[in-house]
Design a protein around this motif. Sequence first.
Motif, PDB file in Angstrom:
ATOM      1  N   MET A   1       3.084 -15.036 -14.271  1.00 42.74           N
ATOM      2  CA  MET A   1       2.032 -14.091 -13.669  1.00 42.74           C
ATOM      3  C   MET A   1       2.364 -13.500 -12.230  1.00 42.74           C
ATOM      4  O   MET A   1       2.771 -14.323 -11.378  1.00 42.74           O
ATOM      5  N   SER A   2       2.494 -12.335 -12.266  1.00 38.30           N
ATOM      6  CA  SER A   2       3.113 -11.623 -10.724  1.00 38.30           C
ATOM      7  C   SER A   2       1.741 -11.394  -9.954  1.00 38.30           C
ATOM      8  O   SER A   2       0.639 -11.315 -10.489  1.00 38.30           O
ATOM      9  N   ALA A   3       1.936 -11.282  -8.712  1.00 35.77           N
ATOM     10  CA  ALA A   3       0.883 -10.894  -7.635  1.00 35.77           C
ATOM     11  C   ALA A   3       1.462  -9.985  -6.827  1.00 35.77           C
ATOM     12  O   ALA A   3       2.833  -9.784  -6.900  1.00 35.77           O
ATOM     13  N   VAL A   4       0.604  -9.120  -6.246  1.00 37.94           N
ATOM     14  CA  VAL A   4       1.012  -7.876  -5.265  1.00 37.94           C
ATOM     15  C   VAL A   4       1.548  -8.520  -3.960  1.00 37.94           C
ATOM     16  O   VAL A   4       1.029  -9.573  -3.424  1.00 37.94           O
ATOM     17  N   LEU A   5       2.683  -7.979  -3.766  1.00 37.58           N
ATOM     18  CA  LEU A   5       3.327  -8.374  -2.203  1.00 37.58           C
ATOM     19  C   LEU A   5       3.126  -7.171  -1.426  1.00 37.58           C
ATOM     20  O   LEU A   5       3.721  -6.062  -1.750  1.00 37.58           O
ATOM     21  N   GLN A   6       2.555  -7.397  -0.371  1.00 39.23           N
ATOM     22  CA  GLN A   6       2.519  -6.212   0.730  1.00 39.23           C
ATOM     23  C   GLN A   6       3.661  -6.239   1.604  1.00 39.23           C
ATOM     24  O   GLN A   6       3.981  -7.452   2.333  1.00 39.23           O
ATOM     25  N   LEU A   7       4.249  -4.945   1.777  1.00 37.30           N
ATOM     26  CA  LEU A   7       5.706  -4.819   2.435  1.00 37.30           C
ATOM     27  C   LEU A   7       5.265  -4.373   3.735  1.00 37.30           C
ATOM     28  O   LEU A   7       5.815  -4.604   4.585  1.00 37.30           O
ATOM     29  N   GLY A   8       4.018  -3.429   3.813  1.00 34.46           N
ATOM     30  CA  GLY A   8       3.633  -2.824   5.200  1.00 34.46           C
ATOM     31  C   GLY A   8       2.405  -2.183   5.110  1.00 34.46           C
ATOM     32  O   GLY A   8       2.042  -1.919   4.179  1.00 34.46           O
ATOM     33  N   HIS A   9       2.107  -1.925   6.266  1.00 36.04           N
ATOM     34  CA  HIS A   9       0.806  -1.433   6.434  1.00 36.04           C
ATOM     35  C   HIS A   9       0.853  -0.302   7.421  1.00 36.04           C
ATOM     36  O   HIS A   9       1.439  -0.783   8.573  1.00 36.04           O
ATOM     37  N   THR A  10       0.137   0.982   7.423  1.00 46.07           N
ATOM     38  CA  THR A  10       0.073   1.921   8.464  1.00 46.07           C
ATOM     39  C   THR A  10      -1.058   2.786   8.444  1.00 46.07           C
ATOM     40  O   THR A  10      -1.641   2.902   7.302  1.00 46.07           O
ATOM     41  N   VAL A  11      -1.284   3.418   9.499  1.00 47.94           N
ATOM     42  CA  VAL A  11      -2.333   4.733   9.365  1.00 47.94           C
ATOM     43  C   VAL A  11      -1.460   6.167   9.650  1.00 47.94           C
ATOM     44  O   VAL A  11      -0.789   5.974  10.623  1.00 47.94           O
ATOM     45  N   ARG A  12      -1.497   6.633   8.914  1.00 51.98           N
ATOM     46  CA  ARG A  12      -0.905   7.903   9.128  1.00 51.98           C
ATOM     47  C   ARG A  12      -1.857   9.362   8.406  1.00 51.98           C
ATOM     48  O   ARG A  12      -2.784   9.008   7.763  1.00 51.98           O
ATOM     49  N   ARG A  32      -6.416  11.125   8.714  1.00 53.36           N
ATOM     50  CA  ARG A  32      -5.963  10.076   8.749  1.00 53.36           C
ATOM     51  C   ARG A  32      -6.534   9.020   7.572  1.00 53.36           C
ATOM     52  O   ARG A  32      -7.739   9.055   7.334  1.00 53.36           O
ATOM     53  N   HIS A  33      -5.502   8.109   7.143  1.00 56.72           N
ATOM     54  CA  HIS A  33      -5.772   7.336   6.216  1.00 56.72           C
ATOM     55  C   HIS A  33      -4.928   6.155   6.236  1.00 56.72           C
ATOM     56  O   HIS A  33      -4.009   6.017   6.797  1.00 56.72           O
ATOM     57  N   SER A  34      -5.404   4.931   5.556  1.00 55.19           N
ATOM     58  CA  SER A  34      -4.560   3.666   5.720  1.00 55.19           C
ATOM     59  C   SER A  34      -3.401   3.747   4.307  1.00 55.19           C
ATOM     60  O   SER A  34      -4.064   4.129   3.281  1.00 55.19           O
ATOM     61  N   VAL A  35      -2.271   3.358   4.632  1.00 60.73           N
ATOM     62  CA  VAL A  35      -1.424   3.299   3.418  1.00 60.73           C
ATOM     63  C   VAL A  35      -0.374   1.788   3.625  1.00 60.73           C
ATOM     64  O   VAL A  35      -0.192   1.755   4.702  1.00 60.73           O
ATOM     65  N   GLY A  42       7.846  -5.992  -9.714  1.00 65.32           N
ATOM     66  CA  GLY A  42       8.949  -5.306  -9.283  1.00 65.32           C
ATOM     67  C   GLY A  42       9.116  -3.958  -8.890  1.00 65.32           C
ATOM     68  O   GLY A  42      10.026  -3.273  -9.037  1.00 65.32           O
ATOM     69  N   ARG A  43       7.870  -3.295  -8.921  1.00 66.44           N
ATOM     70  CA  ARG A  43       7.830  -1.790  -8.804  1.00 66.44           C
ATOM     71  C   ARG A  43       7.151  -1.625  -7.309  1.00 66.44           C
ATOM     72  O   ARG A  43       6.128  -2.281  -7.149  1.00 66.44           O
ATOM     73  N   ALA A  44       7.636  -0.789  -6.419  1.00 67.17           N
ATOM     74  CA  ALA A  44       7.058  -0.614  -4.865  1.00 67.17           C
ATOM     75  C   ALA A  44       6.059   0.722  -5.342  1.00 67.17           C
ATOM     76  O   ALA A  44       6.432   1.745  -6.108  1.00 67.17           O
ATOM     77  N   TYR A  45       4.935   0.782  -4.605  1.00 65.78           N
ATOM     78  CA  TYR A  45       3.997   1.626  -4.604  1.00 65.78           C
ATOM     79  C   TYR A  45       3.153   1.707  -3.494  1.00 65.78           C
ATOM     80  O   TYR A  45       3.245   0.604  -2.529  1.00 65.78           O
ATOM     81  N   ASP A  46       2.585   2.794  -3.015  1.00 68.08           N
ATOM     82  CA  ASP A  46       1.902   2.948  -1.783  1.00 68.08           C
ATOM     83  C   ASP A  46       0.501   2.854  -2.253  1.00 68.08           C
ATOM     84  O   ASP A  46       0.116   3.570  -3.313  1.00 68.08           O
ATOM     85  N   TRP A  47      -0.470   2.127  -1.717  1.00 68.99           N
ATOM     86  CA  TRP A  47      -1.955   2.197  -1.872  1.00 68.99           C
ATOM     87  C   TRP A  47      -2.523   2.841  -0.599  1.00 68.99           C
ATOM     88  O   TRP A  47      -2.213   2.623   0.509  1.00 68.99           O
TER      89      TRP A  47
END
Length: 113
Positions: A1-12, A32-35, A42-47
């Motif tokens: 089972m995969s889990a979400v891995l957060q690589l970074g967080h910013t406000v832009r 301005r919003h959180s990204v 194995g797939r990167a995405y922006d939330w």
Amino acid sequence: MSAVLQLGHTVRAARKPYYCGMCNAPIKVGDRHSVSTNVYDGRAYDWRECLPCDRDGIVSLVHDWSGGYWDEGVNYENAAEWADEVICGWFKRPAERAAARRWLARAAGGEGE
């Protein structure tokens, strides 16, 4: 089972229109919003989240409410179940109840502030 891995967080500031991943409120150009940059299966995405959802910690509240059940993350439908249970249920934490009310107002197209 995969889990979400957060690589970074910013406000832009948005360079194009988006919708909040939690409440589905529109994020307009210049808002301005959180990204958060995440990896799942194995797939990167922006939330993307509006600042009120980010400030209230809706993702964490919904994830904790679920008992950490959703390894793939949470979404609008999960947040709707959480908010309904918090508002109509036995929850006694005023801060969480207030966050749920603000989320419901945003999700219904209101300001939520």
